[in-house]
Scaffold this active site. Sequence first.
Site, PDB file in Angstrom:
ATOM      1  N   SER A 153     -18.693  43.750 -46.925  1.00 46.29           N
ATOM      2  CA  SER A 153     -18.233  42.864 -47.987  1.00 46.29           C
ATOM      3  C   SER A 153     -17.295  43.380 -49.136  1.00 46.29           C
ATOM      4  O   SER A 153     -16.928  44.587 -48.626  1.00 46.29           O
ATOM      5  CB  SER A 153     -19.692  42.574 -48.843  1.00 46.29           C
ATOM      6  OG  SER A 153     -19.268  42.134 -50.275  1.00 46.29           O
ATOM      7  N   TYR A 166     -26.715  46.555 -53.172  1.00 48.05           N
ATOM      8  CA  TYR A 166     -26.158  45.848 -52.313  1.00 48.05           C
ATOM      9  C   TYR A 166     -24.658  46.607 -52.042  1.00 48.05           C
ATOM     10  O   TYR A 166     -24.415  46.787 -50.817  1.00 48.05           O
ATOM     11  CB  TYR A 166     -25.891  44.416 -52.458  1.00 48.05           C
ATOM     12  CG  TYR A 166     -25.170  43.531 -51.642  1.00 48.05           C
ATOM     13  CD1 TYR A 166     -25.802  42.838 -50.655  1.00 48.05           C
ATOM     14  CD2 TYR A 166     -23.743  43.283 -51.805  1.00 48.05           C
ATOM     15  CE1 TYR A 166     -25.262  41.804 -49.851  1.00 48.05           C
ATOM     16  CE2 TYR A 166     -22.869  42.452 -51.064  1.00 48.05           C
ATOM     17  CZ  TYR A 166     -23.844  41.811 -50.010  1.00 48.05           C
ATOM     18  OH  TYR A 166     -22.948  40.838 -49.126  1.00 48.05           O
TER      19      TYR A 166
HETATM   20  N1  LIG Z   1     -22.113  34.646 -47.928  1.00 49.11           N
HETATM   21  C1  LIG Z   1     -21.298  35.677 -48.718  1.00 49.11           C
HETATM   22  O1  LIG Z   1     -20.642  35.308 -49.897  1.00 49.11           O
HETATM   23  C2  LIG Z   1     -21.136  36.914 -48.267  1.00 49.11           C
HETATM   24  C3  LIG Z   1     -19.991  37.693 -48.914  1.00 49.11           C
HETATM   25  C4  LIG Z   1     -20.008  39.011 -48.133  1.00 49.11           C
HETATM   26  C5  LIG Z   1     -20.492  39.384 -47.389  1.00 49.11           C
HETATM   27  N2  LIG Z   1     -21.425  38.656 -46.739  1.00 49.11           N
HETATM   28  C6  LIG Z   1     -22.538  39.163 -45.668  1.00 49.11           C
HETATM   29  O2  LIG Z   1     -22.473  38.480 -44.427  1.00 49.11           O
HETATM   30  C7  LIG Z   1     -23.625  38.396 -44.031  1.00 49.11           C
HETATM   31  C8  LIG Z   1     -24.218  37.126 -43.610  1.00 49.11           C
HETATM   32  O3  LIG Z   1     -24.414  36.676 -44.833  1.00 49.11           O
HETATM   33  P1  LIG Z   1     -24.681  34.829 -44.812  1.00 49.11           P
HETATM   34  O4  LIG Z   1     -23.574  34.617 -45.989  1.00 49.11           O
HETATM   35  O5  LIG Z   1     -24.136  34.224 -43.531  1.00 49.11           O
HETATM   36  O6  LIG Z   1     -25.945  34.724 -45.305  1.00 49.11           O
HETATM   37  P2  LIG Z   1     -27.021  33.673 -44.783  1.00 49.11           P
HETATM   38  O7  LIG Z   1     -28.268  33.974 -45.612  1.00 49.11           O
HETATM   39  O8  LIG Z   1     -26.743  32.417 -44.628  1.00 49.11           O
HETATM   40  O9  LIG Z   1     -27.504  34.282 -43.312  1.00 49.11           O
HETATM   41  C9  LIG Z   1     -27.988  35.516 -43.154  1.00 49.11           C
HETATM   42  C10 LIG Z   1     -28.882  35.443 -41.886  1.00 49.11           C
HETATM   43  O10 LIG Z   1     -29.317  36.728 -41.729  1.00 49.11           O
HETATM   44  C11 LIG Z   1     -30.782  36.756 -41.369  1.00 49.11           C
HETATM   45  N3  LIG Z   1     -31.356  38.009 -41.769  1.00 49.11           N
HETATM   46  C12 LIG Z   1     -31.670  38.327 -42.914  1.00 49.11           C
HETATM   47  N4  LIG Z   1     -32.639  39.735 -42.803  1.00 49.11           N
HETATM   48  C13 LIG Z   1     -32.739  40.026 -41.549  1.00 49.11           C
HETATM   49  C14 LIG Z   1     -33.403  40.606 -41.026  1.00 49.11           C
HETATM   50  N5  LIG Z   1     -34.072  41.787 -41.587  1.00 49.11           N
HETATM   51  N6  LIG Z   1     -33.460  40.640 -39.471  1.00 49.11           N
HETATM   52  C15 LIG Z   1     -32.854  39.631 -39.099  1.00 49.11           C
HETATM   53  N7  LIG Z   1     -32.279  38.808 -39.559  1.00 49.11           N
HETATM   54  C16 LIG Z   1     -31.937  38.723 -40.864  1.00 49.11           C
HETATM   55  C17 LIG Z   1     -31.418  35.430 -42.282  1.00 49.11           C
HETATM   56  O11 LIG Z   1     -32.455  35.287 -41.929  1.00 49.11           O
HETATM   57  C18 LIG Z   1     -30.154  34.611 -42.075  1.00 49.11           C
HETATM   58  O12 LIG Z   1     -30.264  33.674 -41.164  1.00 49.11           O
HETATM   59  C19 LIG Z   1     -24.558  39.354 -44.583  1.00 49.11           C
HETATM   60  O13 LIG Z   1     -24.424  40.618 -44.084  1.00 49.11           O
HETATM   61  C20 LIG Z   1     -23.881  39.463 -46.007  1.00 49.11           C
HETATM   62  O14 LIG Z   1     -24.249  40.592 -46.830  1.00 49.11           O
HETATM   63  C21 LIG Z   1     -21.937  37.633 -47.197  1.00 49.11           C
END
Ligand SMILES: NC(=O)c1ccc[n+]([C@@H]2O[C@H](COP(=O)([O-])OP(=O)(O)OC[C@H]3O[C@@H](n4cnc5c(N)ncnc54)[C@H](O)[C@@H]3O)[C@@H](O)[C@H]2O)c1
Length: 275
Positions: A153, A166
């Site tokens: 991130s 985080y």
């Molecule tokens: N959306 C943002 O703004 C953003 C920004 C920077 C980084 N990220 C990172 O990107 C990644 C994906 O995020 P996203 O935005 O797609 O979120 P999201 O919530 O849409 O999807 C995340 C998925 O991960 C799954 N998940 C969570 N915990 C889990 C576990 N313990 N075991 C298995 N699956 C699990 C959830 O069920 C979900 O389907 C994350 O690591 C997040 O930190 C997101």
Amino acid sequence: MTGRLRGKTAVITGAARGIGRAQAVRFAEEGADIIAIDVCGPIESVQVPPSTPQDLAETARLVEQAGGRIVTEIVDVRNELHDVVDRGAAEFDGIDIVCATAGITSRGAAIELSEAAWRTMLDINLTGVWNTCTATAPHLIERGAGSMVLTSSIAGLRGLVGVAHYTAAKHGVVGLMRSLAHDLAPHGVRVNCVHPTNVDTPLIQNDFVRSGFRPDLDRPPTRDEFATAATQMNLLAVPWVQPVDIANASLFLASDEARYITAISLPVDAGSAQR
Ligand SMILES: NC(=O)c1ccc[n+]([C@@H]2O[C@H](COP(=O)([O-])OP(=O)(O)OC[C@H]3O[C@@H](n4cnc5c(N)ncnc54)[C@H](O)[C@@H]3O)[C@@H](O)[C@H]2O)c1
């Protein structure tokens, strides 16, 4: 489809929705088969609405529509993952690519976070990535080639307010990536990080997270109000990027076009890291 991943198999965690789903679909468009892992259910200390088995089934439908084969596994990345990874590898005759994407968010000032919230964050967003890497690495080593893409991130590049746990986990992912890149280079395996700014996914687009961007309001901000606040984070005049933008960067790192790129941090952040 141009076949940049033709004949390859990718393990993707967090594949039920958001960035993980975009990676699965984008990789399938380029010829990959997918082993899709997600917990598809609620996580303690997390207020973002959980993904569901139906979400994972929709990812499977989209991957197949794109021409890929897929197996899905509902499992928590905090658990031991060797069995599910081995099953998928047997189905598709090995593994070439790993996207450690599963992650959560929750909020709290560093000195006010509960120990439970801290531990759950580190268990999923850091140890879950390590679990994913350790379960998949033997398959890549067996191939003598491969690419791991760990989703960090902008919180893995600088400090962010109100999410110390985080931020610590996402910096930890960078440390893990750098060490793993050393460990796996002799086997021809590359390891890199992507660093998204805000991405338009359920993780960021919910009342709980939005409220952190507008603490002046006594109600959750609307999507438009959130957009205005979020745009201030980036150099480019956008509030967030799309999941496919992270998938495209991951695709590059996973493909042979990046064959000599390892141990790097690739921001997909609309310039946010320069703010
Ligand atoms: N959306 C943002 O703004 C953003 C920004 C920077 C980084 N990220 C990172 O990107 C990644 C994906 O995020 P996203 O935005 O797609 O979120 P999201 O919530 O849409 O999807 C995340 C998925 O991960 C799954 N998940 C969570 N915990 C889990 C576990 N313990 N075991 C298995 N699956 C699990 C959830 O069920 C979900 O389907 C994350 O690591 C997040 O930190 C997101």
